[in-house]
Design a protein around this motif. Structure first.
Motif, short mmCIF file in Angstrom:
data_model
loop_
_atom_site.label_atom_id
_atom_site.label_comp_id
_atom_site.label_asym_id
_atom_site.label_seq_id
_atom_site.Cartn_x
_atom_site.Cartn_y
_atom_site.Cartn_z
N GLY A 188 0.80 -1.21 0.00
CA GLY A 188 0.00 0.00 0.00
C GLY A 188 0.84 1.26 0.00
N VAL A 189 1.94 1.26 0.76
CA VAL A 189 2.84 2.42 0.77
C VAL A 189 3.37 2.67 -0.63
CG1 VAL A 189 5.02 3.34 1.64
CG2 VAL A 189 3.49 2.13 3.20
N GLU A 190 3.83 1.62 -1.28
CA GLU A 190 4.35 1.76 -2.65
C GLU A 190 3.27 2.27 -3.60
OE1 GLU A 190 6.55 -1.02 -6.06
OE2 GLU A 190 6.03 -1.85 -4.10
N HIS A 191 2.05 1.75 -3.42
CA HIS A 191 0.94 2.16 -4.28
C HIS A 191 0.59 3.63 -4.07
CE1 HIS A 191 -2.94 0.26 -6.19
NE2 HIS A 191 -2.44 1.24 -6.91
N VAL A 192 0.50 4.05 -2.81
CA VAL A 192 0.19 5.44 -2.50
C VAL A 192 1.23 6.38 -3.08
CG1 VAL A 192 0.20 7.12 -0.60
CG2 VAL A 192 -1.24 5.08 -0.46
N LEU A 193 2.50 6.05 -2.91
CA LEU A 193 3.56 6.92 -3.41
C LEU A 193 3.52 7.04 -4.93
CD1 LEU A 193 6.46 5.80 -1.04
CD2 LEU A 193 5.20 7.96 -0.98
N ALA A 194 3.03 6.00 -5.61
CA ALA A 194 2.89 6.06 -7.06
C ALA A 194 1.68 6.88 -7.49
CB ALA A 194 2.79 4.64 -7.64
N LEU A 195 0.65 6.91 -6.65
CA LEU A 195 -0.61 7.56 -7.02
C LEU A 195 -0.72 9.01 -6.58
CD1 LEU A 195 -3.17 4.75 -6.07
CD2 LEU A 195 -2.56 5.46 -8.39
#
Length: 346
Positions: A188-195
């Motif tokens: 989720g952290v990786e996803h948030v940082l991408a979005l």
């Protein structure tokens, strides 16, 4: 305290990015909310020099969305009554101008934050409802799983955000709400940082390089938060600092490590003072129960609550941090971040 540390602590903005005191307030009858805060928590915040407090709204673990929403609304109402009943001492702030106004008049600036969003389910439109009520910071999950994302305790699932979670990030960006990645799983952290198009914050997370625990952040995650323009606020909860050595020097070491990886401009404090809250909310028969191998009552000596924060200033100076850098860690960086994100209310 040495004179230099006391002077600096008085002059600096002291920002606590995570104190669960609302849980202890809201469990009491509504007619006691404002008075209990004034009698029990306001002196501690004053003694600690806190003048900028992010207030998480956490309805508890394991509640169904409907009951979690009711608890969320009750805690938000408690925050409003605290502000109304203590208007001479605190201000519930919705934007940067209100934060600065509170600081300028010697009042404590309170900023509401959702911790976990369990009460929202997949109804992303409720973020705007929360915004109308004054919420300006939100994390998508706690230890477990919500309709938006998985918490760090679910890292073995390897999941990112759900479809509703993706929509929630977009809605928070639109509203100008600050997204908190503390408790979010690695995917989720990786996803948030991408979005996310704006900076994110970790309101209460420490360094995994120093203490291997899923609630702490890896160096790669730290760099991603810094690249977004965000801030990582060191958690004081003793078991997240070290397996057995629960000392204030361990806090300084986490600050040093994070600053060494991403720079001093991206470090803050998120103490997560839960000893008193846990004592208020935990029945006598279940006190001392170990959760996920952790004693929830453990704390660094002298830092059971916000009154001990001057000790952190002293420890940072003793550890070799300059007065300028110490002031940034104490609250200057969090204040600057909130001023950037919380512009005029939408």
């Amino acid at each position: 305290m040495p004179t230099d540390a006391a002077r600096l602590h008085r002059a600096a903005v002291i920002a606590d990015a995570h104190n669960d005191l609302l849980m202890a307030v809201a469990v009491r009858p509504p007619e006691q909310w404002a008075g209990y805060f004034r009698a029990r928590w306001l002196p501690q915040l004053r003694d600690g020099g806190v003048n900028l407090q992010i207030l998480p709204v956490f309805p508890g673990r394991g509640a169904e969305p409907e009951s979690a929403l009711r608890r969320t609304l009750r805690m938000i109402e408690a925050a409003h009554r605290i502000a109304e009943g203590n208007a001479d001492a605190v201000t519930l702030c919705r934007d940067a101008a209100e934060i600065d106004g509170a600081l300028a008049t010697g009042r404590i600036a309170l900023v509401l934050a959702l911790e976990g969003c369990a009460g929202l389910g997949s109804d992303v439109e409720l973020f705007f409802t929360m915004y109308r009520l004054g919420v300006r910071v939100a994390s998508l999950t706690h230890m477990g799983r919500t309709a938006l994302a998985d918490g760090s305790g679910e890292d073995a699932a390897g999941s990112g955000l759900t479809r509703a979670g993706i929509a929630a990030v977009a809605e928070m960006d639109r509203l100008g709400m600050l997204l908190d990645i503390s408790h979010l799983g690695a995917g989720g952290v990786e996803h948030v940082l991408a979005l996310s198009s704006g900076p994110v914050i970790a309101t209460h997370s420490s360094a995994r390089a120093l203490r291997e625990h899923h609630r702490n952040l890896t160096d790669t995650q730290l760099r991603g938060i810094a690249t977004s323009g965000g801030v990582v606020c060191v958690n004081f909860f003793a078991p997240f600092l070290h397996e057995s050595e629960h000392t204030i020097d361990k806090i300084v070491q986490h600050v040093e490590h994070i600053a060494g990886v991403i720079g001093i401009d991206h470090v803050g404090l998120g103490p997560d003072f839960i000893q008193e809250v846990t004592g208020d909310l935990t029945p006598l028969w279940s006190r001392g129960v170990i959760v996920e191998g952790i004693d929830p009552s453990a704390c660094v000596p002298g830092l059971a609550g916000p009154a001990g924060l001057p000790l952190v200033t002293q420890a940072l100076l003793r550890g070799g941090f300059s007065e300028q850098d110490t002031a940034k860690v104490l609250g200057g960086n969090v204040h600057a971040l909130l001023r950037r994100v919380l512009k005029e209310a939408a």
